[in-house]
Design a protein around this motif. Structure first.
Motif, mmCIF file in Angstrom:
data_model
loop_
_atom_site.group_PDB
_atom_site.id
_atom_site.type_symbol
_atom_site.label_atom_id
_atom_site.label_comp_id
_atom_site.label_asym_id
_atom_site.label_seq_id
_atom_site.Cartn_x
_atom_site.Cartn_y
_atom_site.Cartn_z
ATOM 1 N N LYS A 224 0.862 -1.186 0.000
ATOM 2 C CA LYS A 224 0.000 0.000 0.000
ATOM 3 C C LYS A 224 0.893 1.228 0.000
ATOM 4 O O LYS A 224 1.962 1.234 0.600
ATOM 5 N N ASN B 23 -15.449 7.270 10.704
ATOM 6 C CA ASN B 23 -15.180 5.858 10.964
ATOM 7 C C ASN B 23 -13.959 5.635 11.863
ATOM 8 O O ASN B 23 -13.565 4.502 12.100
ATOM 9 N N THR C 25 -1.320 -6.423 5.393
ATOM 10 C CA THR C 25 -2.610 -6.840 5.936
ATOM 11 C C THR C 25 -2.459 -8.169 6.664
ATOM 12 O O THR C 25 -1.896 -9.117 6.124
ATOM 13 N N HIS D 94 -4.711 -11.032 9.100
ATOM 14 C CA HIS D 94 -6.044 -11.512 9.469
ATOM 15 C C HIS D 94 -5.930 -12.278 10.780
ATOM 16 O O HIS D 94 -5.169 -13.235 10.876
ATOM 17 N N GLU E 147 -10.785 -10.475 11.946
ATOM 18 C CA GLU E 147 -10.540 -9.056 11.728
ATOM 19 C C GLU E 147 -9.334 -8.861 10.822
ATOM 20 O O GLU E 147 -8.412 -9.676 10.824
ATOM 21 N N LYS E 148 -9.351 -7.739 10.083
ATOM 22 C CA LYS E 148 -8.196 -7.345 9.277
ATOM 23 C C LYS E 148 -7.514 -6.180 9.969
ATOM 24 O O LYS E 148 -8.166 -5.205 10.351
ATOM 25 N N ASP F 119 -16.589 0.144 10.683
ATOM 26 C CA ASP F 119 -17.208 0.137 9.352
ATOM 27 C C ASP F 119 -16.209 0.387 8.232
ATOM 28 O O ASP F 119 -16.494 1.093 7.271
ATOM 29 N N GLU F 120 -15.026 -0.176 8.375
ATOM 30 C CA GLU F 120 -13.965 -0.035 7.374
ATOM 31 C C GLU F 120 -13.409 -1.409 7.030
ATOM 32 O O GLU F 120 -13.685 -2.392 7.706
ATOM 33 N N ARG F 121 -12.616 -1.451 6.001
ATOM 34 C CA ARG F 121 -11.961 -2.697 5.595
ATOM 35 C C ARG F 121 -11.086 -3.242 6.730
ATOM 36 O O ARG F 121 -11.026 -4.442 6.965
ATOM 37 N N TYR F 122 -10.390 -2.334 7.417
ATOM 38 C CA TYR F 122 -9.531 -2.705 8.544
ATOM 39 C C TYR F 122 -10.208 -2.321 9.853
ATOM 40 O O TYR F 122 -10.880 -1.293 9.927
ATOM 41 N N THR F 123 -9.996 -3.123 10.897
ATOM 42 C CA THR F 123 -10.517 -2.761 12.217
ATOM 43 C C THR F 123 -9.515 -1.896 12.983
ATOM 44 O O THR F 123 -9.914 -1.134 13.856
#
Length: 116
Positions: A25, A34, A66, A68, A72-73, A91-95
Protein backbone atom coordinates in the motif's frame (compact mmCIF):
# COMPACT_ATOMS: atom_id res chain seq x y z
CA UNK A 1 7.14 4.67 8.60
CA UNK A 2 3.82 6.38 8.02
CA UNK A 3 2.78 10.01 7.84
CA UNK A 4 -0.66 10.70 9.29
CA UNK A 5 -2.58 13.88 8.56
CA UNK A 6 -6.12 15.21 8.40
CA UNK A 7 -7.52 16.38 5.06
CA UNK A 8 -10.99 17.93 5.45
CA UNK A 9 -13.13 15.07 6.85
CA UNK A 10 -10.60 12.30 6.19
CA UNK A 11 -7.71 10.70 8.03
CA UNK A 12 -4.94 10.17 5.48
CA UNK A 13 -2.06 7.75 6.03
CA UNK A 14 0.87 7.90 3.61
CA UNK A 15 3.31 5.00 3.69
CA UNK A 16 6.88 6.11 3.11
CA UNK A 17 9.89 4.62 1.37
CA UNK A 18 10.34 0.90 0.86
CA UNK A 19 7.56 0.23 3.37
CA UNK A 20 5.20 0.68 0.39
CA UNK A 21 6.62 -2.50 -1.10
CA UNK A 22 6.40 -4.54 2.10
CA UNK A 23 2.92 -3.26 3.00
CA UNK A 24 1.53 -3.47 -0.54
CA UNK A 25 0.00 0.00 0.00
CA UNK A 26 1.13 3.56 -0.56
CA UNK A 27 -1.71 5.32 1.25
CA UNK A 28 -5.01 4.86 3.07
CA UNK A 29 -7.85 7.37 3.35
CA UNK A 30 -10.41 6.85 6.12
CA UNK A 31 -13.44 9.09 6.78
CA UNK A 32 -13.10 10.64 10.25
CA UNK A 33 -16.63 9.40 10.99
CA UNK A 34 -15.18 5.86 10.96
CA UNK A 35 -12.21 6.61 13.24
CA UNK A 36 -12.86 5.64 16.86
CA UNK A 37 -9.62 6.80 18.45
CA UNK A 38 -5.86 6.44 18.64
CA UNK A 39 -3.33 5.35 21.24
CA UNK A 40 0.44 5.06 21.45
CA UNK A 41 1.11 1.37 22.10
CA UNK A 42 4.72 0.17 21.93
CA UNK A 43 3.70 -3.19 23.41
CA UNK A 44 1.46 -4.13 20.49
CA UNK A 45 4.43 -5.49 18.54
CA UNK A 46 4.46 -8.49 20.90
CA UNK A 47 0.80 -9.34 20.14
CA UNK A 48 -0.08 -12.14 17.71
CA UNK A 49 -0.29 -10.87 14.14
CA UNK A 50 -2.39 -13.57 12.52
CA UNK A 51 -2.18 -14.67 8.92
CA UNK A 52 -0.25 -12.35 6.62
CA UNK A 53 -2.00 -11.72 3.32
CA UNK A 54 -0.39 -9.78 1.68
CA UNK A 55 2.53 -8.33 3.56
CA UNK A 56 5.86 -8.95 5.23
CA UNK A 57 6.77 -10.10 8.73
CA UNK A 58 10.33 -10.58 9.89
CA UNK A 59 10.28 -10.66 13.72
CA UNK A 60 12.31 -7.83 15.19
CA UNK A 61 12.74 -6.21 11.77
CA UNK A 62 9.42 -5.30 10.15
CA UNK A 63 5.71 -6.04 10.21
CA UNK A 64 3.90 -4.53 7.23
CA UNK A 65 0.74 -5.22 5.27
CA UNK A 66 -2.61 -6.84 5.94
CA UNK A 67 -2.95 -9.42 8.69
CA UNK A 68 -6.04 -11.51 9.47
CA UNK A 69 -6.68 -12.49 13.10
CA UNK A 70 -9.92 -13.72 14.70
CA UNK A 71 -12.04 -12.54 11.78
CA UNK A 72 -10.54 -9.06 11.73
CA UNK A 73 -8.20 -7.35 9.28
CA UNK A 74 -5.42 -5.23 10.73
CA UNK A 75 -3.05 -3.07 8.69
CA UNK A 76 0.53 -2.95 10.01
CA UNK A 77 3.53 -0.78 9.14
CA UNK A 78 5.99 -1.04 12.04
CA UNK A 79 9.76 -1.46 12.28
CA UNK A 80 10.36 0.34 15.60
CA UNK A 81 7.68 -0.69 18.14
CA UNK A 82 8.57 2.22 20.44
CA UNK A 83 6.96 4.51 17.85
CA UNK A 84 3.80 2.45 17.28
CA UNK A 85 0.36 4.06 17.21
CA UNK A 86 -2.90 2.10 17.01
CA UNK A 87 -5.84 3.75 15.26
CA UNK A 88 -9.17 2.04 15.92
CA UNK A 89 -11.71 2.01 13.06
CA UNK A 90 -15.36 1.06 12.55
CA UNK A 91 -17.21 0.14 9.35
CA UNK A 92 -13.97 -0.03 7.37
CA UNK A 93 -11.96 -2.70 5.60
CA UNK A 94 -9.53 -2.70 8.54
CA UNK A 95 -10.52 -2.76 12.22
CA UNK A 96 -7.17 -1.24 13.24
CA UNK A 97 -4.18 0.50 11.75
CA UNK A 98 -0.91 -0.19 13.56
CA UNK A 99 1.58 2.38 12.33
CA UNK A 100 5.07 3.53 13.11
CA UNK A 101 5.12 7.33 13.18
CA UNK A 102 7.84 9.85 13.90
CA UNK A 103 6.09 11.29 16.97
CA UNK A 104 3.46 9.00 18.54
CA UNK A 105 2.19 11.60 21.04
CA UNK A 106 1.66 14.21 18.33
CA UNK A 107 -0.10 11.70 16.07
CA UNK A 108 -2.47 10.60 18.85
CA UNK A 109 -3.20 14.25 19.67
CA UNK A 110 -3.85 15.01 15.99
CA UNK A 111 -6.36 12.17 15.69
CA UNK A 112 -8.06 12.86 19.01
CA UNK A 113 -8.39 16.60 18.24
CA UNK A 114 -9.88 15.83 14.82
CA UNK A 115 -12.54 13.65 16.46
CA UNK A 116 -13.74 16.42 18.79
Amino acid sequence: MALVHIDADDLVVVIEGLDKLWAFKSSLTIPLANVRGATADPGIAADPKGIRAPGAHVPGVITAGTFHLDGEKVFWDVKDPSKAVVIELADERYTRLVLQVDNPRATVALVENALR
